[in-house]
Scaffold this active site. Sequence first.
Site, PDB file in Angstrom:
ATOM      1  N   HIS A 127       0.783   5.235   1.116  1.00  0.00           N
ATOM      2  CA  HIS A 127       0.080   6.249   1.914  1.00  0.00           C
ATOM      3  C   HIS A 127       0.124   7.588   1.180  1.00  0.00           C
ATOM      4  O   HIS A 127       1.187   8.040   0.765  1.00  0.00           O
ATOM      5  CB  HIS A 127       0.792   6.468   3.255  1.00  0.00           C
ATOM      6  CG  HIS A 127       0.803   5.296   4.179  1.00  0.00           C
ATOM      7  ND1 HIS A 127      -0.058   5.177   5.231  1.00  0.00           N
ATOM      8  CD2 HIS A 127       1.603   4.194   4.226  1.00  0.00           C
ATOM      9  CE1 HIS A 127       0.203   4.060   5.904  1.00  0.00           C
ATOM     10  NE2 HIS A 127       1.208   3.444   5.303  1.00  0.00           N
ATOM     11  N   HIS A 159       0.838  -1.202   0.000  1.00  0.00           N
ATOM     12  CA  HIS A 159       0.000   0.000   0.000  1.00  0.00           C
ATOM     13  C   HIS A 159       0.865   1.240   0.000  1.00  0.00           C
ATOM     14  O   HIS A 159       1.972   1.240   0.534  1.00  0.00           O
ATOM     15  CB  HIS A 159      -0.946   0.004   1.196  1.00  0.00           C
ATOM     16  CG  HIS A 159      -0.260  -0.194   2.512  1.00  0.00           C
ATOM     17  ND1 HIS A 159       0.096  -1.444   2.980  1.00  0.00           N
ATOM     18  CD2 HIS A 159       0.148   0.689   3.438  1.00  0.00           C
ATOM     19  CE1 HIS A 159       0.702  -1.317   4.145  1.00  0.00           C
ATOM     20  NE2 HIS A 159       0.752  -0.021   4.444  1.00  0.00           N
TER      21      HIS A 159
HETATM   22  P1  AMP Z   1       1.680   0.449   7.362  1.00  0.00           P
HETATM   23  O1  AMP Z   1       2.070   0.730   8.792  1.00  0.00           O
HETATM   24  O2  AMP Z   1       2.490   1.203   6.348  1.00  0.00           O
HETATM   25  O3  AMP Z   1       1.647  -1.045   7.079  1.00  0.00           O
HETATM   26  O4  AMP Z   1       0.212   1.010   7.202  1.00  0.00           O
HETATM   27  C1  AMP Z   1      -0.933   0.262   7.458  1.00  0.00           C
HETATM   28  C2  AMP Z   1      -2.052   1.255   7.559  1.00  0.00           C
HETATM   29  O5  AMP Z   1      -3.278   0.558   7.407  1.00  0.00           O
HETATM   30  C3  AMP Z   1      -2.123   2.006   8.892  1.00  0.00           C
HETATM   31  O6  AMP Z   1      -1.963   3.402   8.652  1.00  0.00           O
HETATM   32  C4  AMP Z   1      -3.524   1.656   9.418  1.00  0.00           C
HETATM   33  O7  AMP Z   1      -4.158   2.755  10.030  1.00  0.00           O
HETATM   34  C5  AMP Z   1      -4.243   1.243   8.155  1.00  0.00           C
HETATM   35  N1  AMP Z   1      -5.362   0.333   8.345  1.00  0.00           N
HETATM   36  C6  AMP Z   1      -5.373  -0.821   9.041  1.00  0.00           C
HETATM   37  N2  AMP Z   1      -6.584  -1.402   8.969  1.00  0.00           N
HETATM   38  C7  AMP Z   1      -7.361  -0.609   8.199  1.00  0.00           C
HETATM   39  C8  AMP Z   1      -8.718  -0.668   7.750  1.00  0.00           C
HETATM   40  N3  AMP Z   1      -9.535  -1.665   8.079  1.00  0.00           N
HETATM   41  N4  AMP Z   1      -9.178   0.350   6.970  1.00  0.00           N
HETATM   42  C9  AMP Z   1      -8.383   1.371   6.639  1.00  0.00           C
HETATM   43  N5  AMP Z   1      -7.087   1.475   7.020  1.00  0.00           N
HETATM   44  C10 AMP Z   1      -6.584   0.513   7.790  1.00  0.00           C
END
Ligand code: AMP
Length: 139
Positions: free
Chosen positions: A101, A99
């Site tokens: 950001h 993903h």
């Molecule tokens: P990372 O730390 O780069 O792996 O980012 C993962 C991101 O996913 C974090 O910013 C979380 O807030 C986000 N996240 C986790 N679960 C969900 C969800 N169900 N819907 C939207 N965002 C999510």
Amino acid sequence: MENCIFCKIVAGEIPSSKVYEDDEVLAFLDISQTTKGHTLLIPKKHVRNVLDMDQATAETTFARLPKIARALQKATGAQGMNIVNNNEEIAGQTVFHAHIHLIPRYESGDGFSINYTTHEPDFEALGQLAEQISKEVAQ
Ligand code: AMP
Ligand code: ZN
């Protein structure tokens, strides 16, 4: 992939606040909302992260970034945006479905910052390292 939260979002098994979707990618609001409008862009195909990504998935995913980033800026009135991608735990990855950001920026102290440590340049070491990396890229 089983037990992948983002695959479940793609499949519609758990809810998300979608901002863009096509056959290849999905963009939705990050629940953490680090800043207002914090969005995640993901390939629909399950891939762990960029270190594991094939070129075709990268092309379809990264090609959507400018369009979504501009729309996000327009909708939020942000002055700028940090676009961040974490790969593996050491780099802060917590969800192991690739993903990107998109973090709209409004002012310093708005909830997000990046700090780079700067070192005195050692041009000989830089040259050697660049050569080593370029050999790997050519493999
Ligand atoms: P990372 O730390 O780069 O792996 O980012 C993962 C991101 O996913 C974090 O910013 C979380 O807030 C986000 N996240 C986790 N679960 C969900 C969800 N169900 N819907 C939207 N965002 C999510
Ligand atoms: Zn997945």
